[in-house]
Motif scaffolding. Structure first.
Motif, PDB file in Angstrom:
ATOM      1  N   LEU A   1      -5.450  39.908  37.040  1.00  0.00           N
ATOM      2  CA  LEU A   1      -4.072  39.959  37.553  1.00  0.00           C
ATOM      3  C   LEU A   1      -3.223  40.932  36.735  1.00  0.00           C
ATOM      4  N   SER A   2      -3.568  41.094  35.446  1.00  0.00           N
ATOM      5  CA  SER A   2      -2.833  42.082  34.642  1.00  0.00           C
ATOM      6  C   SER A   2      -3.174  43.498  35.111  1.00  0.00           C
TER       7      SER A   2
ATOM      8  N   LEU B   1      -3.978  44.209  38.266  1.00  0.00           N
ATOM      9  CA  LEU B   1      -3.290  44.331  39.545  1.00  0.00           C
ATOM     10  C   LEU B   1      -1.797  44.566  39.336  1.00  0.00           C
ATOM     11  N   SER B   2      -1.248  43.882  38.349  1.00  0.00           N
ATOM     12  CA  SER B   2       0.179  44.052  38.060  1.00  0.00           C
ATOM     13  C   SER B   2       0.476  45.491  37.630  1.00  0.00           C
ATOM     14  N   ALA B   3      -0.406  46.058  36.801  1.00  0.00           N
ATOM     15  CA  ALA B   3      -0.229  47.465  36.396  1.00  0.00           C
ATOM     16  C   ALA B   3      -0.359  48.381  37.613  1.00  0.00           C
ATOM     17  N   ALA B   4      -1.340  48.100  38.473  1.00  0.00           N
ATOM     18  CA  ALA B   4      -1.563  48.920  39.671  1.00  0.00           C
ATOM     19  C   ALA B   4      -0.339  48.852  40.592  1.00  0.00           C
ATOM     20  N   ARG B   5       0.204  47.642  40.718  1.00  0.00           N
ATOM     21  CA  ARG B   5       1.383  47.390  41.550  1.00  0.00           C
ATOM     22  C   ARG B   5       2.556  48.283  41.111  1.00  0.00           C
ATOM     23  N   LYS B   6       2.748  48.354  39.785  1.00  0.00           N
ATOM     24  CA  LYS B   6       3.886  49.109  39.241  1.00  0.00           C
ATOM     25  C   LYS B   6       3.749  50.610  39.445  1.00  0.00           C
ATOM     26  N   GLU B   7       2.501  51.104  39.422  1.00  0.00           N
ATOM     27  CA  GLU B   7       2.311  52.558  39.335  1.00  0.00           C
ATOM     28  C   GLU B   7       1.881  53.216  40.635  1.00  0.00           C
ATOM     29  N   ASN B   8       1.772  52.449  41.732  1.00  0.00           N
ATOM     30  CA  ASN B   8       1.270  53.016  42.988  1.00  0.00           C
ATOM     31  C   ASN B   8       2.037  52.466  44.184  1.00  0.00           C
ATOM     32  N   ASP B   9       1.962  53.198  45.310  1.00  0.00           N
ATOM     33  CA  ASP B   9       2.627  52.740  46.530  1.00  0.00           C
ATOM     34  C   ASP B   9       1.888  51.562  47.156  1.00  0.00           C
ATOM     35  N   VAL B  10       0.563  51.627  47.080  1.00  0.00           N
ATOM     36  CA  VAL B  10      -0.272  50.637  47.756  1.00  0.00           C
ATOM     37  C   VAL B  10      -1.342  50.180  46.769  1.00  0.00           C
ATOM     38  N   THR B  11      -1.691  48.885  46.799  1.00  0.00           N
ATOM     39  CA  THR B  11      -2.788  48.419  45.941  1.00  0.00           C
ATOM     40  C   THR B  11      -3.932  47.858  46.776  1.00  0.00           C
ATOM     41  N   VAL B  12      -5.140  48.077  46.256  1.00  0.00           N
ATOM     42  CA  VAL B  12      -6.350  47.518  46.850  1.00  0.00           C
ATOM     43  C   VAL B  12      -7.119  46.798  45.744  1.00  0.00           C
ATOM     44  N   VAL B  13      -7.499  45.555  46.007  1.00  0.00           N
ATOM     45  CA  VAL B  13      -8.411  44.824  45.124  1.00  0.00           C
ATOM     46  C   VAL B  13      -9.727  44.679  45.879  1.00  0.00           C
ATOM     47  N   SER B  14     -10.834  45.089  45.260  1.00  0.00           N
ATOM     48  CA  SER B  14     -12.122  44.810  45.913  1.00  0.00           C
ATOM     49  C   SER B  14     -12.753  43.603  45.247  1.00  0.00           C
ATOM     50  N   ILE B  15     -13.404  42.799  46.057  1.00  0.00           N
ATOM     51  CA  ILE B  15     -14.154  41.650  45.562  1.00  0.00           C
ATOM     52  C   ILE B  15     -15.573  41.814  46.066  1.00  0.00           C
ATOM     53  N   PHE B  16     -16.469  42.129  45.146  1.00  0.00           N
ATOM     54  CA  PHE B  16     -17.856  42.361  45.552  1.00  0.00           C
ATOM     55  C   PHE B  16     -18.764  42.092  44.361  1.00  0.00           C
ATOM     56  N   VAL B  17     -19.583  41.047  44.482  1.00  0.00           N
ATOM     57  CA  VAL B  17     -20.556  40.748  43.436  1.00  0.00           C
ATOM     58  C   VAL B  17     -21.752  41.658  43.703  1.00  0.00           C
TER      59      VAL B  17
END
Lengths: 285, 285
Positions: free
Chosen positions: A38-39, A41-57
């Motif tokens: 989440l930290s 994602l929070s950094a990504a949120r601040k520095e970009n227009d759009v965020t993507v989180v991938s979840i893939f084992v």
């Protein structure tokens, strides 16, 4: 927040966003999100227009005797955590979607793999690099966020991006810890209660090493001996490795100088934990 | 037309073009352009807003005993030919620009390499795949044009693009030939006059095979035997290989059916030539 499971759909959304001049911040994960993720994602949120989180084992980065089957998974929880953090897209492909056939081309990591986790996990970083090339092509990120808990991964990915001229910026983010110092990890849930208490010894041993270096110790072997003794005395875990290397080149050093990494992996009954500290060693006055 | 030698400059031009919604057609070459290359460029010109031709003799795809040093080079001529064809950008990096350090990550081609040119050129397609990943990241093409003379390369690149989810379309373009049937190649300049005359036997042997298949021959071994005999009788060259495989999977077949490739490499005194035919074998009526 939208969940996308289809590669082509994610890729066309990403390409469209880029055409609109939007910047994409990307957090690749294997899910079971914790505050460390989440930290990022929070950094990504601040520095970009759009965020993507991938979840893939990613099966490609697990060895035959490793914990692919038991790796913790909880998509509903992950999804709700990412949404609360203001994330825009979750990319959540199946293994069949990512590897419909045995790949005819993979990435081969030639350097920085014969140390730390690479030594006991042959092929691990080849799998990491292969899936990241795929994910970068699918998600088209401007910036990608990695936790420094896996410092070797950050060093390998830095090399990957440089050597393949991938137009992304790698953003390393500091390790998030529990109050008692234990590095947050999806694998922590597999610690037995007694092991959970003992596991603080990893971080404590790093702090101990930092103090010794501050006080002028220059011999990596002496530091390593003290750390090993401390871990053995204070935990029931088995030391997989403790190493002191130059950073980010990850080469053996005989004397503590410049930027170094002290890194370790300790195996508990059902969880193998890693931790590290990166230290700039002061020059002698 | 602009010539760019700097990776970052080429990459930022490409990214800017994409932002403007322009499509980029890309022709990767090792230079010493001939009509084969120009036919690729002409196709790229028709189907895209902007074209990029790269000229880079990629050391990674040459074996230690191969012709890296003597591979023909003539940038002025290449540049003028590309300009006449209406090309927009030539990307012409040095080897130091492309490989400033030994790469820490490379591509490993796992399939389709144990046949045809791959068999006698170990590591060749790893080098091809590695440089193409780099070039695709630098040039950001929508469509990339390859000549079918190197059909194995097209098959490998198809796999690369699919398995790494690279958002480009691979466009195969038919082999361009001299009037007497010899496939155009940068290496043809190294043929001695007598060899140049003999070299038409490669294409003739393929035509012969096609006729035999049309007439109902179903046994690949019989076709191969006839082709080998023809090449030996009509040239002083040494056959490196002649193979008949399924296409595009490049697997051995015991009976001629479906889509097949007949491919060969013949070594003359200073040039190793390749040629092939892809044939859809008619079903028995």
């Amino acid at each position: 927040m939208r969940t996308i499971t289809d590669i082509r759909e994610m890729q066309s959304i990403a390409i469209q966003l880029k055409r609109e001049g939007k910047t994409i911040g990307f957090v690749p994960t294997m899910g079971y999100l914790h505050e460390g993720h989440l930290s990022l994602l929070s950094a990504a949120r601040k520095e970009n227009d759009v965020t993507v989180v991938s979840i893939f084992v990613n099966p490609l980065q697990f060895g035959p005797k490793e914990d692919l089957a038991t790796y913790p998974r909880d998509f509903e929880r992950d999804s709700s955590l990412a949404e609360k953090e203001g994330n825009d897209y979750i990319f959540f492909p199946s293994a069949d979607e990512m590897y419909p056939v045995t790949p005819s081309v993979t990435a081969k990591v030639q350097d920085r793999t014969d140390v730390l986790c690479g030594k006991s996990r042959p092929g691990h970083f080849d799998g990491v690099a292969t899936v990241l090339i795929k994910l970068f092509n699918i998600v088209q990120p401007d910036k990608v966020y990695f936790g420094m808990k896996d410092a070797q991964q950050v060093a390998v990915v830095d090399g990957l991006v440089r050597d393949f001229n991938i137009p992304v910026e790698i953003v390393p983010v500091q390790t998030v810890r529990e109050e008692d110092g234990l590095a947050k990890s999806s694998r922590n849930v597999h610690l037995l209660p007694a092991e959970r208490d003992q596991a603080t010894a990893l971080h404590q041993s790093l702090k101990m090493a930092e103090s010794a270096i501050d006080e002028g110790e220059q011999d990596p072997q002496k530091i390593l001996a003290r750390m090993k003794e401390f871990i053995k005395k204070n935990t029931s875990g088995e030391i997989d490795y403790i190493e002191i290397l130059s950073y980010p080149n990850l080469k053996q050093i005989s004397r503590l100088e410049g930027k170094i990494i002290i890194a370790m992996a300790v195996k508990f009954s059902k969880a193998r934990l890693i931790d590290n500290a990166i230290i700039s060693v002061k020059k002698e006055s």
